[in-house]
Design an enzyme around this catalytic site. Structure first.
Site, PDB file in Angstrom:
ATOM      1  N   ARG A 136       0.840  -1.202  -0.283  1.00 23.52           N
ATOM      2  CA  ARG A 136      -0.377  -0.675  -0.020  1.00 23.52           C
ATOM      3  C   ARG A 136       1.279   1.429  -0.345  1.00 23.52           C
ATOM      4  O   ARG A 136       1.516   1.450   1.021  1.00 23.52           O
ATOM      5  CB  ARG A 136      -0.665  -0.257   1.196  1.00 23.52           C
ATOM      6  CG  ARG A 136      -1.841   1.084   1.067  1.00 23.52           C
ATOM      7  CD  ARG A 136      -2.522   1.095   2.891  1.00 23.52           C
ATOM      8  NE  ARG A 136      -2.137   1.951   3.113  1.00 23.52           N
ATOM      9  CZ  ARG A 136      -1.694   1.947   4.821  1.00 23.52           C
ATOM     10  NH1 ARG A 136      -2.239   1.167   5.392  1.00 23.52           N
ATOM     11  NH2 ARG A 136      -0.765   3.014   4.622  1.00 23.52           N
ATOM     12  N   HIS A 153      -4.055   4.618   4.671  1.00 23.48           N
ATOM     13  CA  HIS A 153      -5.116   3.685   4.613  1.00 23.48           C
ATOM     14  C   HIS A 153      -6.095   4.449   4.396  1.00 23.48           C
ATOM     15  O   HIS A 153      -6.892   3.895   3.246  1.00 23.48           O
ATOM     16  CB  HIS A 153      -4.807   2.920   6.094  1.00 23.48           C
ATOM     17  CG  HIS A 153      -6.608   2.201   5.919  1.00 23.48           C
ATOM     18  ND1 HIS A 153      -6.491   1.210   5.935  1.00 23.48           N
ATOM     19  CD2 HIS A 153      -7.704   2.710   6.758  1.00 23.48           C
ATOM     20  CE1 HIS A 153      -7.565   0.455   6.273  1.00 23.48           C
ATOM     21  NE2 HIS A 153      -8.093   2.572   7.068  1.00 23.48           N
ATOM     22  N   TYR A 189       3.721   6.180  11.333  1.00 26.91           N
ATOM     23  CA  TYR A 189       4.576   5.042  11.923  1.00 26.91           C
ATOM     24  C   TYR A 189       4.807   4.207  10.350  1.00 26.91           C
ATOM     25  O   TYR A 189       5.432   3.474  10.557  1.00 26.91           O
ATOM     26  CB  TYR A 189       2.859   4.161  12.438  1.00 26.91           C
ATOM     27  CG  TYR A 189       2.008   3.863  11.224  1.00 26.91           C
ATOM     28  CD1 TYR A 189       2.431   3.464   9.910  1.00 26.91           C
ATOM     29  CD2 TYR A 189       0.764   4.999  10.577  1.00 26.91           C
ATOM     30  CE1 TYR A 189       1.043   3.205   9.059  1.00 26.91           C
ATOM     31  CE2 TYR A 189       0.018   5.026   9.954  1.00 26.91           C
ATOM     32  CZ  TYR A 189       0.390   3.800   8.311  1.00 26.91           C
ATOM     33  OH  TYR A 189      -0.413   3.745   7.779  1.00 26.91           O
TER      34      TYR A 189
HETATM   35  C1  LIG Z   1     -14.312  -5.047  12.174  1.00 31.04           C
HETATM   36  C2  LIG Z   1     -14.079  -4.245  12.326  1.00 31.04           C
HETATM   37  N1  LIG Z   1     -13.065  -3.704  12.666  1.00 31.04           N
HETATM   38  C3  LIG Z   1     -11.987  -2.722  12.870  1.00 31.04           C
HETATM   39  C4  LIG Z   1     -12.132  -1.790  11.463  1.00 31.04           C
HETATM   40  C5  LIG Z   1     -11.674  -0.156  11.932  1.00 31.04           C
HETATM   41  N2  LIG Z   1     -10.692  -0.805  10.208  1.00 31.04           N
HETATM   42  C6  LIG Z   1     -10.944  -0.631   9.462  1.00 31.04           C
HETATM   43  S1  LIG Z   1      -9.659  -0.526   7.971  1.00 31.04           S
HETATM   44  C7  LIG Z   1      -8.897  -1.508   9.406  1.00 31.04           C
HETATM   45  C8  LIG Z   1      -7.706  -2.165   8.962  1.00 31.04           C
HETATM   46  C9  LIG Z   1      -7.904  -3.438   7.580  1.00 31.04           C
HETATM   47  O1  LIG Z   1      -6.384  -3.827   7.215  1.00 31.04           O
HETATM   48  P1  LIG Z   1      -6.584  -5.343   6.117  1.00 31.04           P
HETATM   49  O2  LIG Z   1      -7.556  -5.881   6.331  1.00 31.04           O
HETATM   50  O3  LIG Z   1      -4.883  -5.076   6.619  1.00 31.04           O
HETATM   51  O4  LIG Z   1      -6.719  -4.034   4.732  1.00 31.04           O
HETATM   52  P2  LIG Z   1      -5.985  -3.174   4.680  1.00 31.04           P
HETATM   53  O5  LIG Z   1      -7.028  -1.875   4.459  1.00 31.04           O
HETATM   54  O6  LIG Z   1      -4.652  -3.036   3.896  1.00 31.04           O
HETATM   55  O7  LIG Z   1      -7.053  -3.055   2.344  1.00 31.04           O
HETATM   56  C10 LIG Z   1      -9.513  -1.610  10.733  1.00 31.04           C
HETATM   57  C11 LIG Z   1      -8.987  -1.936  12.117  1.00 31.04           C
HETATM   58  C12 LIG Z   1     -13.564  -1.931  10.829  1.00 31.04           C
HETATM   59  N3  LIG Z   1     -13.421  -1.562   9.970  1.00 31.04           N
HETATM   60  N4  LIG Z   1     -13.680  -3.550  11.141  1.00 31.04           N
END
Ligand SMILES: Cc1ncc(C[n+]2csc(CCOP(=O)(O)OP(=O)(O)O)c2C)c(N)n1
Ligand SMILES: [Mg+2]
Length: 344
Positions: free
Chosen positions: A244, A248, A257
């Protein structure tokens, strides 16, 4: 112990042109350029307050586009919030993708087999398995593919979905985009497993790792997973190794970070668009000036999509009560009445 090699086509496999025709590789490339253009536009729109919080796909274009090209329109695509490119290739116009970022209900396109983007992490994985099992029961020749990130592999829904799909040999593909980060959490803090693909072993399903910045390898890997699913060999967990490059979402500041030098290897020659461009030039199907023309076309196309999205009627606050309950609980009925009556 089983080894988990990373499958790569460009660079490693001299057979690449036999796996993916130049014409298809060029189409994939054009759509990767289009996705990056769309991403840049969406970031600008967010800064101007014209769309809400936006998760860019910068750096992940090969996985987004390469994977979706391996699907049939009869397959169900079950996306997370970052999968605009895959949705677009599957048939959802960019204007609908933008409508989602604008919080408009009309964001899904008619009869395209795609669920709405899932903001909750991993909750859409069991839905993908349900769709796959439904198609299996109805004797359809199609699969369901779920897109999710490395962070999603720590959620219960991930384990439940893979377990269920394994037991019932559901024609499902689990496409995990390991982009190195779950917001500020690096993969090294996400799991003690050396790879994400090996988690497939626990569920008795097939697991593979692919170079997620190699669009041709991603295409080939999803195609094979699809063939396995259709020949009743069961689901596949694909770990697509990418990075990425952006924040985010537009609400995130990654400089808090990670260091600028973390990004260096993923920029330049590792950039998925640069890599496919070099390959296509070697194949003699992409000239040095072609990219400029493609970018210009992409900008026009994206601008038209934005205009179309912005011309759509605005959402009324009352619409947030729709589509969730067949019979609303009393608490919501009260809130709806308050809204209609103008209670603040
Ligand atoms: C059930 C849930 N817990 C926490 C969140 C908050 N949250 C949003 S994105 C994220 C990280 C996700 O990372 P990843 O699965 O690696 O996907 P990426 O964003 O890197 O595509 C979190 C913890 C959420 N949206 N849903
Ligand atoms: Mg991630």
């Amino acid at each position: 112990m089983q080894a988990w090699p990373i499958y790569r086509v460009m660079g490693d496999d001299a057979n690449a042109p036999n796996l993916v025709s130049d014409d298809l590789a060029l189409r994939i490339y054009k759509d990767m350029v289009l996705l990056r253009t769309f991403d840049e536009k969406a970031l600008n729109l967010q800064r101007q307050g014209r769309v809400g919080t936006f998760p860019p796909s910068l750096g992940q274009e090969a996985t987004e586009i390469g994977s979706a090209y391996a699907l049939s329109k009869k397959d169900w695509l079950v996306p997370s919030y970052r999968d605009h490119g895959a949705l677009y290739v599957h048939g959802v116009p960019f204007e609908n993708v933008i409508l989602f970022a604008m919080g408009r209900a009309a964001s899904l396109a008619g009869d395209v087999r795609a669920l709405p983007s899932s903001i909750p992490i991993a909750t859409h994985l069991p839905h993908a398995v349900g769709l796959a099992m439904a198609m299996q029961m109805q004797g359809e020749e199609s699969v369901a593919i779920a897109y999710f990130g490395d962070g999603a592999t720590s959620e219960g829904d991930f384990h439940e979905a893979l377990n269920f799909a394994g037991v019932f040999k559901a024609p499902a593909i689990f496409l995990c985009q390991n982009n190195g980060w779950a917001i500020s959490v690096p993969v090294s803090r996400q799991t003690a497993s050396p790879t994400l693909a090996q988690k497939a072993v626990a569920y008795g399903i097939h697991g593979v790792r692919v170079d997620g910045n190699d669009a041709l390898a991603v295409y080939q890997t999803v195609k094979q997973a699809r063939e396995r699913a259709l020949s009743k060999e069961g689901p596949t967990l694909i770990e697509s190794l990418t990075y990425r490059l952006g924040p985010h979402t537009t609400a995130d500041d990654p400089t808090r970070y990670r260091q600028a030098e973390d990004l260096v290897p993923w920029r330049g020659e590792h950039d998925p668009i640069v890599r496919l461009g070099v390959y296509l030039e070697k194949q003699g199907v992409l000239g040095p000036k072609d990219l400029d023309g493609m970018k210009k076309d992409a900008q026009e196309w994206v601008n038209q999509a934005v205009e179309a999205a912005e011309a759509m009627p605005k959402v009324k606050p009352i619409e947030m009560f729709e589509h969730v309950y067949a019979v609303m609980p009393p608490r919501l009925v009260q809130q709806l009445q308050d809204l209609e009556g103008g209670v603040q």
